[in-house]
Structures are given as C-alpha cells and as structure tokens.
Enzyme design. Structure first.
Site, PDB file in Angstrom:
ATOM      1  NE  ARG A 182       2.049 -11.664 -15.985  1.00 41.09           N
ATOM      2  CZ  ARG A 182       0.932 -11.224 -16.547  1.00 41.09           C
ATOM      3  NH1 ARG A 182       0.354 -11.934 -17.509  1.00 41.09           N
ATOM      4  NH2 ARG A 182       0.376 -10.102 -16.179  1.00 41.09           N
ATOM      5  NE  ARG A 223      -8.270  -9.690 -18.942  1.00 40.16           N
ATOM      6  CZ  ARG A 223      -6.997  -9.647 -18.560  1.00 40.16           C
ATOM      7  NH1 ARG A 223      -6.033  -9.782 -19.446  1.00 40.16           N
ATOM      8  NH2 ARG A 223      -6.691  -9.467 -17.317  1.00 40.16           N
ATOM      9  CB  CYS A 269      -4.001  -4.634 -24.153  1.00 38.01           C
ATOM     10  SG  CYS A 269      -4.297  -6.395 -24.067  1.00 38.01           S
ATOM     11  CG  HIS A 291      -2.152  -0.777   1.035  1.00 40.21           C
ATOM     12  ND1 HIS A 291      -2.890  -1.282   2.060  1.00 40.21           N
ATOM     13  CD2 HIS A 291      -2.797  -1.126  -0.096  1.00 40.21           C
ATOM     14  CE1 HIS A 291      -3.941  -1.905   1.579  1.00 40.21           C
ATOM     15  NE2 HIS A 291      -3.897  -1.838   0.268  1.00 40.21           N
ATOM     16  NE  ARG A 301      -4.294  -6.560 -16.679  1.00 41.23           N
ATOM     17  CZ  ARG A 301      -3.395  -5.685 -17.140  1.00 41.23           C
ATOM     18  NH1 ARG A 301      -3.501  -4.415 -16.859  1.00 41.23           N
ATOM     19  NH2 ARG A 301      -2.373  -6.109 -17.866  1.00 41.23           N
ATOM     20  CD  GLU A 330      -3.692 -13.327 -22.594  1.00 42.81           C
ATOM     21  OE1 GLU A 330      -2.950 -12.540 -21.990  1.00 42.81           O
ATOM     22  OE2 GLU A 330      -4.867 -13.529 -22.262  1.00 42.81           O
ATOM     23  CG  ASN A 390       1.829  -7.989 -19.683  1.00 43.53           C
ATOM     24  OD1 ASN A 390       2.635  -7.325 -20.334  1.00 43.53           O
ATOM     25  ND2 ASN A 390       0.828  -7.446 -19.041  1.00 43.53           N
ATOM     26  CG  ASP A 391      -0.301 -14.039 -19.675  1.00 36.86           C
ATOM     27  OD1 ASP A 391       0.421 -14.562 -18.805  1.00 36.86           O
ATOM     28  OD2 ASP A 391      -1.371 -13.487 -19.421  1.00 36.86           O
TER      29      ASP A 391
END
Ligand code: PEP
Ligand code: MG
Length: 576
Positions: free
Chosen positions: A471, A337, A508, A194, A301, A437, A460-461
């Site tokens: 990752r 998504r 993306c 946080h 997301r 992906e 990313n994937d």
C-alpha cells in the site's frame, strides 16, 4: 497558451490567482579558511544569526491566530526547540574553532551531518522530518548570508496570490494564511510533510512535489490549482477561468449544503438507520469529530501514542490518554484498536525482529502483541480500566487465524482476572471486536464471528493483501482497486458472516469514507461506516439519497464483473 502540469494534491479546494514566485533556496555556501584571531568574529556572527533566526520564529509564533488548531503552534515550537538544541546552538561554534572555517561553512557541515542520519532511515515520517532540519538550518544560514539583517518576508505582497516555491517551512505556511494567500505549489514535499498537514488544517488549497514548478510557472501569470487532483493550469483562457470559477462556487455551495446535515440523523432514503463513526489518530481529531457530530469513534489508531518519542507509553499513560478521549466523547462509544505496529507503522522503540524482507507480511499488529505480552498487557489493562468510565470497545488488528484470536482473548481474560483480584473496576461486558483485513480472516469470517461481539473490515490492508500490492509502493498503486470483484466478494463474506451471527459489521478502511462506494456498500449490506471525520457529512449526504432496496441488484452485480469498462458503467448507474 494554457499549460497543464500535475503534482500531488495535498489540501482540497480550487484557487485562481497570480503566481508569486518565492525563492527559499539555500544560498550557495563557500568554505573560507580563517586565522585563529578571526575565530571570535565568526563565532559572534554565528551567534547573532542564531538570535535573529529565533526572533523571526517567535514573530511567526505570535502571528498564529488564536483559534488555529493546536498542531500549528506545535510545529513552530518544534523548530524553536531544534534551534535551541546544542546540535545547532553550540556544535557550529565548535566546528568554527576546530576547522578554522567561516560560520556559514560550520553551519553547513553540521546540517549535512544531521540530514545524513535522517536520510539513512527508511521511515517516510522520519524522512519528512529531515525537511524540518533543513528549514531550521536554512533560517540561520539566511541570516548569516544577509549579514544578520532582518529578512523582508515579502508577505505584504502575498494576498490572493498563489505562492510557487521550491519548498515552504511551516512558518511560511502560517504567515501565508495570516496574509490571505490563495494557495500554494511547491517543488518538494509529500503528503506527510508538516507543510501539507498545515495546509489541510488551515484550509489552503495546496499542491506539492511539482518538480521544476518555478521553471514553468512565471511570476504574475494567472494560475489555477485544484488541490483535490493536483492539477495546475497556467495562463488559462477565459473559458477555463469560467469553468474553475463555477467549480469554486460548486465546492462552496456543496460545503454549505453539507454543513446543514450536521444535526440530521444518518438514515438512508429508504429509512434504514446507518451508523457513521469517526476514525481518530490523535486527540486533536476529536475537534473535527465534534464539528460533524459523529456518533462516536469506530477506530482509534493507538499507534500514534508510540510515535515521535524515545520510549514506549506505560499503562498509566495509556489510561490517562483514553480517559481524556472518553471524557471528550461525553458518552459516545469509543472503539480502541490495540496497537498495530509494524510494516508502515514502524517505530524505533519496538522491535519487529530482524529486518524483514516484506514487513507487511511480518511481525505486525496482533502478531507482534502476542509475541511480546509486555507490550500488549499494559495497553489491555489501561483499556479495561478506562472501560469503567465510558462505553469502550476493544478491537484486535491484523487477525489471520482463529487461534490468534483465541490467544488474544485468553490474554484479555487473564488481564481481567488480575484486575478483579486487584479490585480494579472495568466493564465486565466490554465488547470485543476483530479487524478483518487479511483475506484468510475474511474467508473464515463466520468462524471469527462466533468468538466476537463485532467485526470491522479494514479495507486498506484487505485490498493490499488480496491484490498483492504494497500500500505504500507508488509503483504498484495503479493496481489498487476497491471494486475488484475479489475484494468485493471478501467484503460481502464478512458482512454476511456478521448478519448470520447477528453481530454488527463496521468498515473502517478508507473505502468507507469515499462517497463513490457508499451505495455499493449499502447494497452489499453494510450498515456501519467509520472514516476520517472530514468525510462524514459527504457520506451522510450519499446515504440520504439512497433507496437501498432499489440499488441492491446493481451492487450485487459488481461482485461478478471483472471487465473494467462494465464495472465503471455499473458503478455510474448505481450512483446516478
Ligand atoms: C485498514 O487496514 O483498512 C485499517 C483501517 O487499518 P490501518 O489503515 O490502520 O492499517
Ligand atoms: Mg490495517
């Protein structure tokens, strides 16, 4: 002599200032046995400390500037809620009575028990919440140890200083911004804590995870921190100070220049229209999207709707949330998504089957949704219902085979039929897209394209699966390489499949928001980018300086270059 150290940069910016060492360590607690007649004294001490801790947190809450992002007061609220929960408000009283011990020991026993539960969980988000538990318990313990005297927060001395601490609470971070600190360095914490999130929201340059920072950095000495790369330099000479002053000026100038681009059209120098969209996770991200004038949302997301709660959202909650986002977007497109749970986005409320050896390759994304329509259909219904009110597109994550895609489309069609029967409106022409992906999907992108209205490349994937690197495993991070020719070849295959089928292709993944790769991607044919809102102006600036015709050859050359040095050279020349 100057000393260089490296931690984890979690909030961008360069700060220069004297070190202020803050001691927030948990004091050493010793168990003391008490007699029955002392119970009421210890219980009273505990209750007074608890009240004082509450008073301190309310004071911090009152110090939050009115125009601060909502999540800042939410963090303090969370601490107040923890404080009022019976686990902290009443259990220590029971422990004093049962164990005949001092109040400090009872608080420690309870804290250890709760932290143990948090530590047994594998989720990195939950692990960082353990820090919140510690922060709240420490506040009560400090109040007890200080004999319930109001703690001097030392804040009057913080202005323009760089705070060096073992750990900071969100409350500390709020007070810091209020008192004009230049930046901070902590020994503990990670990018998901946080405190790190707050530092980014409050624009305080920050470095976390610098082990033994307080051993190496001395109070009063001059410190330079670079929140972008995690660099810490103590006792810099005048040349270094000049260099970092210049860097600060450059960063400020660049930010001012970028802001000027807010209302300009995203076009390449050679005239091509480029679409710059935002990735959002929570509704609060829409504020950042508006600040930079993004053309809409390229990736919403929705997993975040499922996190930090004991149940799963129902159709109505999905619908209401999407409606708020649609209204906030005032006619700009929204790509929702469908939920991509599993692997790094695990939640307790949705089972992904028996503990997987390799969750990234297990039941996640569309696999999980097809496996459990009761999870999937309420979201599909909500997205379709919201599509009657604004320009919504639907996107399926983690597609591997065309059969999966056909099953997902079939479920969507059945859901539409049911809504028609129920006379509930939706956009009959809603566009359906697929995330590419998984390498198998990239190689067969042309087959996927035949069934879809758009494709979206999730780098990313795609990079994780192409290079076989988890990752979130920092031991193999060094293999992460977006310009690996295998990765670029797959990206090109997807872009070409879209061109052939005459459907748009978006990217993306994080690669789309890194200006180092903007020209390369434009050269490979990409025309739609979706990224964290904070990156949009930088990417706009990069594409406005790009003549696509003249960089194409170099971009394509990277597809065939596996020599690291040649690769770096080509990329440098491309970006010159
Ligand atoms: C991706 O994989 O590139 C992507 C955008 O999805 P996520 O990061 O949510 O897995
Ligand atoms: Mg992904």
């Amino acid at each position: 002599m100057a000393l260089m150290l490296t931690g984890m940069g979690v909030s961008r910016g360069v700060s220069i200032g004297p070190v202020f060492v803050l001691h927030r360590n948990q004091p050493e607690i010793i168990e003391k046995s008490i007699e029955k007649k002392q119970i009421s004294t210890e219980v009273k001490r505990f209750k007074t400390a608890h009240t004082l801790a509450r008073k301190q947190l309310l004071k911090v809450k009152g110090a939050i500037p009115e125009d601060s992002p909502d999540d800042i007061s939410a963090f303090i609220e969370t601490h107040l809620l923890m404080l009022d929960d019976s686990m902290l408000a009443t259990t220590p009283v029971e422990l004093i009575k049962q164990n005949l011990c001092n109040a400090e020991w009872a608080v420690k026993l309870q804290r250890d028990a709760i932290v143990k539960v948090f530590e047994s969980m594998d989720d990195p988000y939950i692990a960082t919440r353990r820090d919140d538990v510690n922060h709240v318990f420490n506040r009560v313990t400090q109040a007890l140890v200080n004999d319930n005297k109001e703690r001097d927060e030392e804040v009057q001395n913080w202005k323009d200083q760089i705070i060096v601490a073992d750990d900071l609470t969100p409350a500390d971070t709020v007070l810091m911004q209020h008192n004009g600190v230049a930046g901070f360095v902590t020994e503990m914490g990670g990018p998901l804590s946080h405190t790190a999130i707050l530092a980014r929201s409050l624009n305080i340059p920050a470095i976390v995870g610098l082990t033994e920072a307080r051993r190496f950095l001395k109070a009063g000495e001059t410190l330079v921190i670079d929140g972008e790369n995690g660099m810490v330099m103590a006792d810099p000479d005048s040349n270094a100070i000049d260099h970092f002053h210049k860097r600060q000026r450059d960063i400020k100038r660049k930010a001012r220049e970028l802001i000027k681009l807010t209302d300009t059209k995203p076009r390449a120098k050679s005239g091509e229209k480029i679409s710059l969209l935002a990735n959002i996770e929570i509704e609060d991200d829409l504020k950042a999207l508006r600040r930079v004038n993004a053309a809409g949302v390229g990736l919403y997301r929705t997993e975040f709707l499922y996190m930090r709660r004991d149940d799963i959202p129902d159709e109505e909650e999905h619908f209401k949330t999407y409606m708020r986002v649609v209204r906030a977007l005032r006619g700009s497109p929204l790509t929702i998504r469908t939920v991509d749970l599993g692997a790094d986005k695990e939640v307790d409320t949705v089972s992904t089957g028996p503990l997987a050896h390799n969750p990234a390759m297990g039941l996640r994304g569309i696999r999980l949704c097809l496996n459990d329509p009761s999870l999937f259909v309420p979201q599909l219904r909500a997205i379709l219902r919201a599509s009657a009110k604004g320009p919504i597109k639907i996107m399926f994550p983690m597609l591997t085979t065309v059969t999966e895609l056909q099953q997902a489309i079939q479920l969507l069609e059945n859901t539409k039929d049911n809504l028609r029967r129920e006379k509930i409106k939706f956009d009959e022409k809603i566009h359906v897209g697929g995330m590419i992906e998984v390498p198998a999907a990239a190689i067969s992108a042309s087959h996927f394209a035949e069934h879809l209205n758009f494709l979206s490349i999730g780098t990313n994937d795609l990079i994780q699966y192409t290079l076989a690197i988890d990752r979130i495993d920092d031991q193999v991070n060094y293999l992460y390489d977006p310009v690996n020719p295998a990765v670029l070849t797959l990206i090109k295959m997807v872009i070409d499949a879209g061109i052939k089928q005459k459907i748009p292709v978006t990217m993306c993944g994080e690669m789309a928001g890194n200006s180092e790769y903007t020209r390369l991607l434009l050269g490979l044919g990409l025309r739609e980018f979706s990224m964290p809102p904070n990156s949009i102006l930088e990417i706009k600036s990069a594409l406005r300086g790009t003549n696509i015709g003249s960089i194409r050859r170099r971009a394509l050359a990277l597809l065939h270059c596996s020599d690291k040095e040649k690769q770096a050279n080509l990329l440098r020349k491309l970006n010159e």
